[in-house]
Design a protein around this motif. Sequence first.
Motif, short mmCIF file in Angstrom:
data_model
loop_
_atom_site.label_atom_id
_atom_site.label_comp_id
_atom_site.label_asym_id
_atom_site.label_seq_id
_atom_site.Cartn_x
_atom_site.Cartn_y
_atom_site.Cartn_z
N GLY A 257 -26.76 82.68 119.71
CA GLY A 257 -25.61 82.29 118.91
C GLY A 257 -24.31 82.98 119.32
N ARG A 258 -24.33 83.70 120.45
CA ARG A 258 -23.14 84.40 120.94
C ARG A 258 -22.23 83.42 121.68
NH1 ARG A 258 -23.30 89.80 124.79
NH2 ARG A 258 -21.05 90.04 124.93
N GLU A 259 -20.95 83.46 121.37
CA GLU A 259 -19.99 82.58 122.03
C GLU A 259 -19.88 82.92 123.51
OE1 GLU A 259 -16.50 83.35 119.68
OE2 GLU A 259 -17.00 81.72 118.30
N ILE A 260 -19.74 81.89 124.34
CA ILE A 260 -19.62 82.07 125.78
C ILE A 260 -18.15 81.90 126.17
CG2 ILE A 260 -20.31 81.23 128.06
CD1 ILE A 260 -22.89 80.16 126.73
N TYR A 261 -17.63 82.90 126.88
CA TYR A 261 -16.24 82.91 127.33
C TYR A 261 -16.19 82.94 128.86
CZ TYR A 261 -14.25 83.98 122.73
OH TYR A 261 -13.84 83.92 121.43
N GLU A 262 -15.09 82.47 129.37
CA GLU A 262 -14.75 82.65 130.78
C GLU A 262 -14.87 84.15 131.07
OE1 GLU A 262 -10.68 81.58 133.26
OE2 GLU A 262 -10.76 81.26 131.11
N GLY A 263 -15.47 84.49 132.20
CA GLY A 263 -15.66 85.90 132.56
C GLY A 263 -16.98 86.48 132.11
N ASP A 264 -17.72 85.76 131.26
CA ASP A 264 -19.03 86.24 130.85
C ASP A 264 -20.04 86.09 131.97
OD1 ASP A 264 -18.50 87.13 128.28
OD2 ASP A 264 -19.04 85.23 127.33
N ILE A 265 -21.05 86.91 131.94
CA ILE A 265 -22.19 86.79 132.84
C ILE A 265 -23.34 86.26 131.99
CG2 ILE A 265 -23.82 87.98 134.36
CD1 ILE A 265 -21.53 90.04 134.86
N VAL A 266 -23.87 85.12 132.44
CA VAL A 266 -24.91 84.43 131.69
C VAL A 266 -26.19 84.44 132.52
CG1 VAL A 266 -25.56 82.22 130.67
CG2 VAL A 266 -23.19 82.95 130.58
N SER A 267 -27.29 84.74 131.86
CA SER A 267 -28.60 84.67 132.50
C SER A 267 -29.22 83.33 132.13
CB SER A 267 -29.48 85.82 132.03
OG SER A 267 -30.76 85.72 132.60
N LEU A 268 -29.64 82.58 133.14
CA LEU A 268 -30.31 81.29 132.93
C LEU A 268 -31.73 81.40 133.45
CD1 LEU A 268 -27.42 78.98 134.17
CD2 LEU A 268 -28.13 79.37 131.81
N ASP A 269 -32.70 81.31 132.57
CA ASP A 269 -34.10 81.53 132.90
C ASP A 269 -34.60 80.69 134.07
OD1 ASP A 269 -34.21 83.32 130.81
OD2 ASP A 269 -35.11 81.89 129.41
N SER A 270 -34.15 79.45 134.16
CA SER A 270 -34.72 78.54 135.14
C SER A 270 -33.95 78.49 136.46
CB SER A 270 -34.80 77.13 134.54
OG SER A 270 -33.51 76.67 134.21
N TRP A 271 -32.95 79.37 136.67
CA TRP A 271 -32.14 79.34 137.88
C TRP A 271 -32.45 80.53 138.77
CZ3 TRP A 271 -27.19 76.55 138.72
CH2 TRP A 271 -27.10 75.42 137.92
#
Length: 117
Positions: A51-65
């Motif tokens: 539920g955390r908002e995603i902003y430009e500059g964030d680092i996101v972990s994607l399980d399937s990538w």
Amino acid sequence: MREIKFRAWDKKNNKMITRVDEYDEIFLPIIYGEEENYNAMQFVGLKDKNGREIYEGDIVSLDSWNPSNMQICFIEGAFCLANEDGEYVGDIHYIHHAGIEQSEVIGNIYQNPELLK
């Protein structure tokens, strides 16, 4: 319709300013890049699995990538997933296609650049 809001990285004090309103006169120079001591980052309109908002500059972990950690960038008029060099990897909507439950904000490029290595 997506909510328009910003946050900014304060380069001088090394801290995140999390409540930046696009109509607040104090922050207009930051948002439009006229204030060199700050980097503005826009909300992309998505939230991660927590539920955390995603902003430009964030680092996101994607399980399937592979690699699983990507940064969020604004490239050629669109929010995108990018590698550690800021090069386009995929559209932000891949988060929707992969499923929100697979995405997690784990940091940002200013406080946690090592997460992209």
